[in-house]
Design an enzyme around this catalytic site. Sequence first.
Site, PDB file in Angstrom:
ATOM      1  N   CYS A   1       0.818  -1.213   0.000  1.00 25.66           N
ATOM      2  CA  CYS A   1       0.000   0.000   0.000  1.00 25.66           C
ATOM      3  C   CYS A   1       0.853   1.264   0.000  1.00 25.66           C
ATOM      4  O   CYS A   1       0.450   2.285  -0.567  1.00 25.66           O
ATOM      5  CB  CYS A   1      -0.927  -0.008   1.212  1.00 25.66           C
ATOM      6  SG  CYS A   1      -2.216  -1.273   1.129  1.00 25.66           S
TER       7      CYS A   1
ATOM      8  N   ASN B   1      -0.869  -2.575  -6.855  1.00 22.13           N
ATOM      9  CA  ASN B   1      -0.808  -3.409  -5.662  1.00 22.13           C
ATOM     10  C   ASN B   1      -2.204  -3.484  -5.044  1.00 22.13           C
ATOM     11  O   ASN B   1      -2.743  -2.475  -4.606  1.00 22.13           O
ATOM     12  CB  ASN B   1       0.161  -2.823  -4.639  1.00 22.13           C
ATOM     13  CG  ASN B   1       0.087  -3.536  -3.303  1.00 22.13           C
ATOM     14  OD1 ASN B   1       0.658  -4.601  -3.139  1.00 22.13           O
ATOM     15  ND2 ASN B   1      -0.641  -2.970  -2.346  1.00 22.13           N
ATOM     16  N   GLU B   2      -2.780  -4.675  -5.056  1.00 20.09           N
ATOM     17  CA  GLU B   2      -4.093  -4.903  -4.430  1.00 20.09           C
ATOM     18  C   GLU B   2      -5.149  -3.926  -4.928  1.00 20.09           C
ATOM     19  O   GLU B   2      -6.091  -3.595  -4.216  1.00 20.09           O
ATOM     20  CB  GLU B   2      -3.984  -4.803  -2.904  1.00 20.09           C
ATOM     21  CG  GLU B   2      -3.180  -5.906  -2.270  1.00 20.09           C
ATOM     22  CD  GLU B   2      -3.293  -5.921  -0.758  1.00 20.09           C
ATOM     23  OE1 GLU B   2      -3.897  -4.984  -0.190  1.00 20.09           O
ATOM     24  OE2 GLU B   2      -2.774  -6.861  -0.149  1.00 20.09           O
TER      25      GLU B   2
END
Length: 866
Positions: free
Chosen positions: A465, A594-595
């Site tokens: 994150c 990312n995610e």
Amino acid sequence: MRKLIVFSVLAWIALMQTSSASAVINEPDSAYLFSYATHKNEGRNGLHFAWSLDREKWHSIGNEFSYVKSDYGRWGAEKRMYTPFVLRGPDGVWHSVWSLNDREQLFAHAASPDLVYWGRQSYPRVAGGANVLRPVLQYDNKAAHYSITYTDTAGKHYRVTTKDFKAYTPATEVPAAQYQNPNLTIRLPEGEATGQVHRVAWADVDRLLKTYQVKQYKNSLYNERMEQDAQRFAGLNPVEAKITVQPEKAKAISDLLIGIFFEDINYAADGGLYAELVQNRGFEYALSDKEGRDKNWNSTHSWSLNGENTTFTIETAAPVHSNNPHYAVLDTKVPGASLANAGFDGIAVKKGERYNLSLFAKQLQGKSGKLQVRLVSEKAGVLAQATVNASSGNWKTVTAVLTPSATAADARLELQPLSQGRLALDMISLFPQKTFKGRKNGLRADLAQTIADVNPRFVRFPGGCVAHGDGLDNIYHWKNTIGPLEARVPQRNLWGYHQTAGLGYFEYFQFCSDIGAEPVPVVAAGVPCQNSGSGPHGGGQQGGIPMSEMDAYVQDILDLVEYANGSVKTKWGKKRAEAGHPAPFNLKYIGVGNEDLITDVFEERFTMIYNALKEKHPEITVIGTVGPFHEGTDYEEGWDLATKLDVPMVDEHYYETPGWFIHNQDYYDKYDRTKSKVYLGEYAAHLPGRPNNLETALAEALYLTAVERNGDVVSMTSYAPLLAKEGRTQWNPDLIYFNNTEVKPTVGYEVQKLFGQHAGDEYLPSTISLSDNQEAVNKRIGVSVVRDSKSREVIVKLVNLLPMAVNSTLELNNLGVAGAKATRTTLQGTPTDKTLKPVQTSLTMADTMPLDLPAYSCTIIRMKAK
């Protein structure tokens, strides 16, 4: 969907029994379906359903089981779904709109073909009203469009229309007399709820019921705990296992399977791996770092003035560099006072070791004077001191070496002007000379060595994150983290503290080079973290870098490749050389995203970045993202996008129970080998209370034996998170805990080290025959045999999650190991153990080798084949 979902035999039996029972009682052709949400858990429980045959007696499905939840805003605090309105369109597709909060001019939309799988969410912004409350969705057959009518806090009504839920008309106000709310209030077993009633085929209800039943069955498996083993395996006879290795069926697997995921969470960088001992060295801490929650978190944090006749202020008129605008000013009337820094929970120093002090100083008023610097301990007094000159005129760099006379964990750095006048100070730094590999601006030696001992094949940085930050203004830009320290751009850390950027891209690349690991930088895909708070660009991933600015952002990523790999004659290769590394870093991989929520906003920007990298740098392997979970919308949509674009590798993340890892050892067996490879970028086994103990570690070890079996499709794995400072931890469990003086590897770390130090690039299939064929027994014994093609060493990994020893026999024919000397490394204990070390012994191999596998253990046999 890329992966075939296969249930266990018991799950199929359960479903068949349910279906058979339905057939016997003559199920209805249709039923009434009620869609609704509640305000429980502050609206975060998502969309629920209930069914009825007569609209009188209602049956809630799964006690308010959630079929879709809102993805807008931060985890925990937000992601709310209020008053969802569900409608089936003329094409049979179901649509839902809902209210997100009472602050923003946004609503949410998602669509589903079957009420079970829900696709991408979008969060359209409207101009009418103060906010969007109680949206109502309708379809106009004549106009062939959908309308969304909503209310705001002032009680006014507004409407927008759309044909495709992508483009919307401007909001128009609706007279109160024309506003109708078709919602119904129904009494359910749990109480009254408000929503919509639909007439549907019984098959629709049956599908919803079976989805819940399968989920419940899976949960019963995944919540299995080792504390239940005494009962689960009561009366189990001693287990015999015959393991036969089949070297003739060897296949190549990735040689990058075990790596490191580094993220600046839990004070992993400043105050952790980064060896700087002074906290807030540039006086750049700001209230915004903690979003105003800590009024003491400001430019003077960690600094204090001791003594009289001197004032301590922060100024910005003429900084050393505009990227670090704050600096300290000491106005001394009578010498005697000192400015002190407390470090990160104290400054730990060792007797006789040398510490480099550096700072910028400028005499603003008064004659050029002297400044005394010293290390002082509450317990041991003055440990070291030196006197340096502070000249007038421009900022000057001042340096000194301090050598403590005693070891102390509670030292502080003090700076005392020795003459009258106004003295400006900035970038006050204290570094041990003994950094990892002796690098300037380097890493804490013991922490870095503990990481290096895993023998990681790659290092992912700067995180998950953190890479795409809290909102667009907080995206991690690599160019802000290179060059002179005073020129780097500090910023708020997504996890609620401060990043100096002292540990920047050059230092990450240098660390990879020092330990022989592939660098794997991850850049934002032009969108902020899905954990972002609400702001001018919207929460979650509503926002994206404006397309007018994306060309420049893409160029930044192309420049990163040049920085890592370009010759010293290129612009960015020259900057790498100036930092001390003329040779290229040999970058091969870049993660993009990312995610991320796989939205239209994301897809447009990811595609733009991916295509540019593919065109300009086909030698670089781009790693895409498929969300934060191993299932669901982002997983499905992410894989679909990766397949469409032919992305070479995707980044999968999942944090699950030990039971999930036990019951999903076939997870990658079912993957399509013709599509993208997998980087399992974040994973860990989680128990209630989040311990890192032998139960979680062995579940991970068991799963890693299955990952090695699938090393032809899984290219890389990394446990997450890596580091956590005691007393400053936002996330558990972590792999390595530490304080200022100690490094405390977990038992999970020992598993990662065992697999990292005993990796291979060839997988040798094996068969296992057990004396007890119970599924629970079979799933708790894992075997993986690999070979290092260079050294010709064969490594056998054996994991036993049973509460009793397993008497095994290794059949190693055709491996040429008879008579070979081997090492046996065993990690064993009780499931709750948190601190264990493996034990190593020697043995002589035979073609048929008896081997005892202790209860709750991981065993590694390493031998040299002839």
